[in-house]
Motif scaffolding. Structure first.
Motif, PDB file in Angstrom:
ATOM      1  N   VAL A 140       0.819  -1.217   0.000  1.00  0.00           N
ATOM      2  CA  VAL A 140       0.000   0.000   0.000  1.00  0.00           C
ATOM      3  C   VAL A 140       0.853   1.266   0.000  1.00  0.00           C
ATOM      4  O   VAL A 140       0.410   2.324  -0.458  1.00  0.00           O
ATOM      5  CB  VAL A 140      -0.980   0.031   1.197  1.00  0.00           C
ATOM      6  N   CYS A 141       2.084   1.174   0.508  1.00  0.00           N
ATOM      7  CA  CYS A 141       2.969   2.347   0.574  1.00  0.00           C
ATOM      8  C   CYS A 141       3.811   2.517  -0.691  1.00  0.00           C
ATOM      9  O   CYS A 141       4.569   3.489  -0.794  1.00  0.00           O
ATOM     10  CB  CYS A 141       3.892   2.249   1.790  1.00  0.00           C
ATOM     11  N   LYS A 143       5.151   3.679  -4.020  1.00  0.00           N
ATOM     12  CA  LYS A 143       4.963   4.912  -4.783  1.00  0.00           C
ATOM     13  C   LYS A 143       5.429   4.729  -6.222  1.00  0.00           C
ATOM     14  O   LYS A 143       6.250   3.851  -6.522  1.00  0.00           O
ATOM     15  CB  LYS A 143       5.737   6.062  -4.132  1.00  0.00           C
ATOM     16  N   TRP A 181      -2.171   1.118 -12.888  1.00  0.00           N
ATOM     17  CA  TRP A 181      -1.932   2.549 -12.746  1.00  0.00           C
ATOM     18  C   TRP A 181      -2.703   3.338 -13.809  1.00  0.00           C
ATOM     19  O   TRP A 181      -3.169   4.449 -13.552  1.00  0.00           O
ATOM     20  CB  TRP A 181      -0.435   2.842 -12.858  1.00  0.00           C
ATOM     21  N   ASP A 186      -2.601   8.049 -10.466  1.00  0.00           N
ATOM     22  CA  ASP A 186      -2.221   8.849  -9.303  1.00  0.00           C
ATOM     23  C   ASP A 186      -0.732   9.180  -9.400  1.00  0.00           C
ATOM     24  O   ASP A 186       0.082   8.330  -9.755  1.00  0.00           O
ATOM     25  CB  ASP A 186      -2.499   8.068  -8.011  1.00  0.00           C
ATOM     26  N   PHE A 189       0.933   7.451  -5.290  1.00  0.00           N
ATOM     27  CA  PHE A 189       0.834   6.051  -4.887  1.00  0.00           C
ATOM     28  C   PHE A 189       0.302   5.153  -6.008  1.00  0.00           C
ATOM     29  O   PHE A 189      -0.561   5.558  -6.788  1.00  0.00           O
ATOM     30  CB  PHE A 189      -0.070   5.909  -3.667  1.00  0.00           C
ATOM     31  N   PRO A 192      -3.837   4.192  -4.659  1.00  0.00           N
ATOM     32  CA  PRO A 192      -4.385   5.340  -3.920  1.00  0.00           C
ATOM     33  C   PRO A 192      -5.615   4.959  -3.110  1.00  0.00           C
ATOM     34  O   PRO A 192      -6.336   4.016  -3.444  1.00  0.00           O
ATOM     35  CB  PRO A 192      -4.749   6.331  -5.040  1.00  0.00           C
ATOM     36  N   HIS A 198      -3.251   6.456   0.450  1.00  0.00           N
ATOM     37  CA  HIS A 198      -3.138   5.124  -0.147  1.00  0.00           C
ATOM     38  C   HIS A 198      -4.104   4.157   0.532  1.00  0.00           C
ATOM     39  O   HIS A 198      -4.708   4.469   1.563  1.00  0.00           O
ATOM     40  CB  HIS A 198      -1.707   4.600  -0.037  1.00  0.00           C
TER      41      HIS A 198
END
Length: 281
Positions: A140-141, A143, A181, A186, A189, A192, A198
């Motif tokens: 989830v983190c 980027k 994506w 986004d 993240f 997101p 996120h």
């Protein structure tokens, strides 16, 4: 007072750059500990025996798992050290022993079934766990700037205990990340959401558990973390050395990595028995 103790705890947690989740959870459990004392109690008079008795009481209720109790024990040690300036040794407040379960892994057939039936988001999440050994929080983190497609690497910048590491990025995982994506584009993240920009870790677990049930797999046996176990087990089975695997998994000690060596029994099954080599018949 209780308020002074909690304020001091928060100050030290932030000063030492504890994670956001720790800054929430530590005061939550410590406040429950402090609430077990009568109103007006002078908490500067707390002793290690008070912490030990509290854990004994919690254990006697049968409402806490061993993992939860050990987490509270760790938080009590932190509270005593930072707030009361008392160091509690593991002899005075020992962790509760528990048998370490064998890592549960997915079979090749199960993985193929999951990937063939997953939507774009779940497919990307699954491949991060399977191909990169990601923990749920690491997914989830993730980027956009953490993806190095030129060198086919992923940079994990805020892992467990604040550590960073690089892991190999597969073509299949890169393709899945790009396709997902494109749905949201986004700038920060990959996944997101409303929590800190996120998806939350809880959302990942809920999505994956619901998906397991749809696929008629036991969500009590398997979890998102089983993908990480599968990654590690397959790496060992395909001759990845323990030093490289430890680095890829972000483990602090070899003890955590060694469990995957023990799980791989192929070399043992191909070994010989003494009676095979002795003329005893």
């Amino acid at each position: 007072t209780k308020d002074e103790a909690l304020q001091k705890l928060n100050f030290y947690l932030e000063l030492r750059n504890y994670s956001k989740s720790a800054i929430i959870m530590y005061p939550f459990y410590i406040e429950k500990f402090l609430n077990s004392f009568p109103e007006g109690f002078d908490f500067s008079q707390l002793s290690p025996k008070d912490a030990l008795q509290y854990i004994v009481t919690l254990k006697s209720t049968g409402n806490f798992s061993v993992s939860s109790l050990n987490l509270i024990i760790s938080e009590l040690r932190t509270f005593y050290e930072y707030v009361l300036d008392i160091t509690i040794s593991k002899r005075l407040l020992p962790n509760i022993r528990q048998p370490r379960p064998e890592p549960v892994t997915f079979s090749q057939h199960q993985i193929k079934f999951l990937l063939n039936n997953a939507d774009l988001r779940l497919k990307a999440l699954i491949l991060l766990g399977l191909d990169c050994g990601f923990r749920a929080r690491e997914t989830v983190c993730l980027k956009v700037c953490d993806i190095d497609s030129k060198n086919m690497l992923l940079h994990i910048t805020d892992s467990k205990r604040g550590k960073s590491r690089y892991v190999k990025l597969s073509e299949l995982c890169l393709q899945a990340l790009r396709e997902y994506w494109k749905l949201h584009r986004d700038d920060t993240f990959i996944f997101p959401g409303r929590t800190d920009g996120h998806l939350s870790v809880g959302t990942v677990h809920n999505l994956f558990n619901a998906f397991l049930k749809e696929c008629h797999m036991d969500s009590n046996l398997y979890s998102f973390h089983s993908l990480r176990h599968t990654y590690a087990t397959w790496m060992v089975s395909n001759d990845c050395d323990i030093f490289t695997l430890k680095k890829a998994l972000g483990h602090s000690s070899f003890a955590s990595t060694a469990r995957y060596i023990h799980k791989n029994t192929e070399d043992i099954s191909n070994f010989f028995s003494v009676s095979d080599r002795m003329d005893i018949l």
